[in-house]
Motif scaffolding. Structure first.
Motif, PDB file in Angstrom:
ATOM      1  N   MET A   1       0.957  -1.115   0.147  1.00 16.98           N
ATOM      2  CA  MET A   1       0.016   0.062  -0.012  1.00 16.98           C
ATOM      3  C   MET A   1       0.992   1.311  -0.016  1.00 16.98           C
ATOM      4  O   MET A   1       1.794   1.422   0.766  1.00 16.98           O
ATOM      5  CB  MET A   1      -1.062  -0.003   1.346  1.00 16.98           C
ATOM      6  N   GLU A   2       0.659   2.230  -0.868  1.00 17.50           N
ATOM      7  CA  GLU A   2       1.224   3.487  -0.972  1.00 17.50           C
ATOM      8  C   GLU A   2       0.637   4.612  -0.344  1.00 17.50           C
ATOM      9  O   GLU A   2      -0.720   4.839  -0.325  1.00 17.50           O
ATOM     10  CB  GLU A   2       1.747   3.508  -2.460  1.00 17.50           C
ATOM     11  N   LEU A   3       1.422   5.545   0.162  1.00 13.72           N
ATOM     12  CA  LEU A   3       0.738   6.487   0.873  1.00 13.72           C
ATOM     13  C   LEU A   3      -0.089   7.588  -0.174  1.00 13.72           C
ATOM     14  O   LEU A   3      -1.128   8.157   0.302  1.00 13.72           O
ATOM     15  CB  LEU A   3       1.865   7.533   1.571  1.00 13.72           C
ATOM     16  N   ARG A   4       0.606   7.490  -1.393  1.00 14.34           N
ATOM     17  CA  ARG A   4      -0.165   8.309  -2.529  1.00 14.34           C
ATOM     18  C   ARG A   4      -1.543   7.877  -2.500  1.00 14.34           C
ATOM     19  O   ARG A   4      -2.355   8.704  -2.992  1.00 14.34           O
ATOM     20  CB  ARG A   4       0.749   8.451  -3.645  1.00 14.34           C
ATOM     21  N   HIS A   5      -1.579   6.512  -2.735  1.00 12.26           N
ATOM     22  CA  HIS A   5      -2.971   6.073  -2.806  1.00 12.26           C
ATOM     23  C   HIS A   5      -3.872   6.586  -1.592  1.00 12.26           C
ATOM     24  O   HIS A   5      -5.231   6.903  -2.131  1.00 12.26           O
ATOM     25  CB  HIS A   5      -3.146   4.611  -3.021  1.00 12.26           C
ATOM     26  N   MET A   6      -3.476   6.545  -0.415  1.00 13.15           N
ATOM     27  CA  MET A   6      -4.085   7.122   0.628  1.00 13.15           C
ATOM     28  C   MET A   6      -4.718   8.848   0.376  1.00 13.15           C
ATOM     29  O   MET A   6      -5.720   9.194   0.741  1.00 13.15           O
ATOM     30  CB  MET A   6      -3.614   7.238   2.032  1.00 13.15           C
ATOM     31  N   ARG A   7      -3.612   9.334  -0.208  1.00  9.41           N
ATOM     32  CA  ARG A   7      -3.756  10.853  -0.467  1.00  9.41           C
ATOM     33  C   ARG A   7      -4.927  11.051  -1.280  1.00  9.41           C
ATOM     34  O   ARG A   7      -5.737  11.799  -1.319  1.00  9.41           O
ATOM     35  CB  ARG A   7      -2.556  11.458  -0.849  1.00  9.41           C
ATOM     36  N   TYR A   8      -4.587  10.276  -2.599  1.00  9.43           N
ATOM     37  CA  TYR A   8      -5.813  10.195  -3.556  1.00  9.43           C
ATOM     38  C   TYR A   8      -7.229   9.784  -3.125  1.00  9.43           C
ATOM     39  O   TYR A   8      -8.177  10.739  -3.472  1.00  9.43           O
ATOM     40  CB  TYR A   8      -5.467   9.383  -4.605  1.00  9.43           C
ATOM     41  N   PHE A   9      -7.213   8.740  -2.168  1.00  7.11           N
ATOM     42  CA  PHE A   9      -8.567   8.477  -1.744  1.00  7.11           C
ATOM     43  C   PHE A   9      -8.988   9.602  -1.067  1.00  7.11           C
ATOM     44  O   PHE A   9     -10.314   9.841  -1.111  1.00  7.11           O
ATOM     45  CB  PHE A   9      -8.420   7.263  -0.951  1.00  7.11           C
ATOM     46  N   VAL A  10      -8.271  10.193  -0.059  1.00  7.83           N
ATOM     47  CA  VAL A  10      -8.970  11.180   0.920  1.00  7.83           C
ATOM     48  C   VAL A  10      -9.377  12.428   0.257  1.00  7.83           C
ATOM     49  O   VAL A  10     -10.463  12.848   0.300  1.00  7.83           O
ATOM     50  CB  VAL A  10      -7.829  11.565   1.825  1.00  7.83           C
ATOM     51  N   ALA A  11      -8.664  12.738  -0.934  1.00  6.08           N
ATOM     52  CA  ALA A  11      -9.004  13.657  -1.803  1.00  6.08           C
ATOM     53  C   ALA A  11     -10.345  13.705  -2.382  1.00  6.08           C
ATOM     54  O   ALA A  11     -11.410  14.666  -2.459  1.00  6.08           O
ATOM     55  CB  ALA A  11      -8.004  14.101  -2.814  1.00  6.08           C
ATOM     56  N   VAL A  12     -10.438  12.649  -3.265  1.00  9.46           N
ATOM     57  CA  VAL A  12     -11.791  12.202  -3.799  1.00  9.46           C
ATOM     58  C   VAL A  12     -12.935  12.018  -2.739  1.00  9.46           C
ATOM     59  O   VAL A  12     -13.896  12.456  -2.944  1.00  9.46           O
ATOM     60  CB  VAL A  12     -11.527  11.072  -4.582  1.00  9.46           C
ATOM     61  N   ALA A  13     -12.579  11.348  -1.564  1.00  7.77           N
ATOM     62  CA  ALA A  13     -13.603  11.480  -0.654  1.00  7.77           C
ATOM     63  C   ALA A  13     -14.175  12.638  -0.079  1.00  7.77           C
ATOM     64  O   ALA A  13     -15.336  12.708   0.262  1.00  7.77           O
ATOM     65  CB  ALA A  13     -13.096  10.367   0.571  1.00  7.77           C
ATOM     66  N   LEU A  65     -12.106   6.268   5.540  1.00  6.64           N
ATOM     67  CA  LEU A  65     -11.867   7.684   5.558  1.00  6.64           C
ATOM     68  C   LEU A  65     -11.263   8.123   6.749  1.00  6.64           C
ATOM     69  O   LEU A  65     -10.165   8.792   6.733  1.00  6.64           O
ATOM     70  CB  LEU A  65     -13.073   8.692   5.074  1.00  6.64           C
ATOM     71  N   PRO A  66     -11.855   8.005   8.053  1.00  3.93           N
ATOM     72  CA  PRO A  66     -11.185   8.623   9.217  1.00  3.93           C
ATOM     73  C   PRO A  66      -9.930   7.911   9.490  1.00  3.93           C
ATOM     74  O   PRO A  66      -8.761   8.495   9.801  1.00  3.93           O
ATOM     75  CB  PRO A  66     -12.159   8.401  10.402  1.00  3.93           C
ATOM     76  N   ALA A  67      -9.899   6.600   9.178  1.00  3.69           N
ATOM     77  CA  ALA A  67      -8.485   6.064   9.320  1.00  3.69           C
ATOM     78  C   ALA A  67      -7.458   6.427   8.419  1.00  3.69           C
ATOM     79  O   ALA A  67      -6.101   6.543   8.959  1.00  3.69           O
ATOM     80  CB  ALA A  67      -8.736   4.362   9.238  1.00  3.69           C
ATOM     81  N   ALA A  68      -7.745   6.694   7.439  1.00  2.00           N
ATOM     82  CA  ALA A  68      -6.955   7.100   6.244  1.00  2.00           C
ATOM     83  C   ALA A  68      -6.241   8.401   6.429  1.00  2.00           C
ATOM     84  O   ALA A  68      -5.310   8.945   6.480  1.00  2.00           O
ATOM     85  CB  ALA A  68      -7.641   6.993   4.730  1.00  2.00           C
ATOM     86  N   ARG A  69      -7.170   9.654   7.142  1.00  2.00           N
ATOM     87  CA  ARG A  69      -6.687  10.718   7.302  1.00  2.00           C
ATOM     88  C   ARG A  69      -5.692  10.719   8.244  1.00  2.00           C
ATOM     89  O   ARG A  69      -4.966  11.274   8.643  1.00  2.00           O
ATOM     90  CB  ARG A  69      -7.955  11.607   7.876  1.00  2.00           C
ATOM     91  N   ALA A  73      -2.055  12.058   8.617  1.00  2.00           N
ATOM     92  CA  ALA A  73      -1.573  13.026   9.628  1.00  2.00           C
ATOM     93  C   ALA A  73      -0.303  12.525  10.290  1.00  2.00           C
ATOM     94  O   ALA A  73       0.766  13.223  10.734  1.00  2.00           O
ATOM     95  CB  ALA A  73      -2.586  13.439  10.589  1.00  2.00           C
ATOM     96  N   ARG A  74      -0.354  11.245  10.607  1.00  2.00           N
ATOM     97  CA  ARG A  74       0.896  10.392  11.186  1.00  2.00           C
ATOM     98  C   ARG A  74       2.213  10.700  10.128  1.00  2.00           C
ATOM     99  O   ARG A  74       3.339  10.840  10.640  1.00  2.00           O
ATOM    100  CB  ARG A  74       0.628   8.991  11.763  1.00  2.00           C
ATOM    101  N   ALA A  75       1.884  10.416   8.944  1.00  2.00           N
ATOM    102  CA  ALA A  75       2.867  10.450   8.058  1.00  2.00           C
ATOM    103  C   ALA A  75       3.579  11.747   7.947  1.00  2.00           C
ATOM    104  O   ALA A  75       4.599  11.837   7.816  1.00  2.00           O
ATOM    105  CB  ALA A  75       2.607   9.875   6.877  1.00  2.00           C
TER     106      ALA A  75
END
Length: 306
Positions: A1-13, A65-69, A73-75
């Motif tokens: 799992m890549e952090l950028r995927h998390m960022r993309y997901f949060v932005a779209v969400a 979503l909350p876990a991804a945020r 934030a931790r990263a």
């Protein structure tokens, strides 16, 4: 799992629109859509329900979503922490201050650095210049406020941060005590209380050069190991002595009168010293806080004019 995927997901969400999310992320919309699909394939779940008006979070997406945020934030905090340590804005700096250093020069510098870099743990100790040279070379301290290095090899670097006047301490019964300012000629020939040269050869020589002239070494009537003992010997009328103005302000001995010199006032320096190969980023940050060596001029002028 890549952090950028998390960022993309949060932005779209958060935008619930691929076009707006793409603009926010400064990426192309088709590429963003492909990355979200790749993320869903990796997780094995659908995160968005797509329709003509845009997208909506699925139950799995809403749960993520909350876990991804939190992960992002931790990263981000971890990256900021690493950059702070690497840039010297966090970490630990061990400083030793020679016991004769004037508070009016050293204290504002340390307090100012604490305010500028509050995440740096600043540990301050005290010592003698000769011992602090050893501690710098051993690596047990990072920086030392010193008078003059006694063993100035190339492995240590120094920078001036101030100067301090030398004053005369005379018995209250001595005629010199009645004078407001002393000339160098006034103290020549007076019995002198002094300290052993091995306690600080460079400082010992500089003080006598400043008071009596280069290379002039008047006879010593009485020896004492440190300033407080010297002043008590002066009070017993063993002779006169010379100490720095800052030290005189902290040592008040009955029967002793402190007098400044007329111009040109004899001065001794205050330097910072460090080991050239010390890799501590907090040390580099402190030296940057001090500014270039030439910036010490204001502090030198202020100290010598008081």
């Amino acid at each position: 799992m890549e952090l950028r995927h998390m960022r993309y997901f949060v932005a779209v969400a958060e935008e619930l629109h691929y076009g707006r999310a793409a603009r926010r992320l400064h990426v192309a919309q088709p590429g963003l859509s492909q990355q979200i699909k790749a993320f869903e394939r990796e997780l094995g779940v659908e995160l968005f329900a797509r329709n003509r008006r845009g997208v909506a979070l699925t139950e799995a997406g809403a749960a993520l979503l909350p876990a991804a945020r939190d992960v992002l934030a931790r990263a981000d905090a971890a990256v900021a922490l690493a950059r702070a340590y690497g840039g010297g804005q966090a970490g630990r700096l061990v400083v030793s201050v020679t016991r004769s250093a004037p508070r009016g020069v050293v204290t504002p510098l340390l307090d100012g650095f604490r305010s500028t870099c509050p995440a740096v743990e600043l540990t301050v100790t005290s010592g003698f210049t000769a011992r602090d040279e050893e501690r710098l070379r051993e690596g047990s301290i990072d920086l030392a406020f010193v008078r003059l290095l006694d063993d100035p090899r190339d492995d240590l670097a120094t920078r001036p941060v101030g100067v301090e006047p030398i004053v005369a301490a005379v018995p209250r019964t001595n005629p010199l005590a009645r004078r407001r300012r002393l000339r160098r000629a006034d103290v020549a020939g007076q019995p002198m209380v002094w300290w052993p040269r091995e306690h600080g050869p460079a400082m010992w020589d500089r003080m006598l050069d400043e008071i009596f002239g280069a290379g002039v070494r008047p006879p010593v009537a009485h020896w004492e190991p440190e300033e407080e003992h010297m002043l008590h010997a002066v009070a017993r009328d063993r002779g006169i002595t010379f100490i720095t103005e800052g030290k005189a302000a902290t040592l008040r001995v009955p029967g002793v009168v402190v007098r400044r010199f007329a111009d040109p006032v004899p001065l001794v320096p205050v330097d910072v010293a460090w080991r050239r190969d010390n890799p501590n980023p907090a040390l580099r940050r402190f030296l940057a806080y001090l500014g270039p060596a030439s910036s010490a001029g204001d502090r030198l002028t202020e100290a010598s004019s008081r």
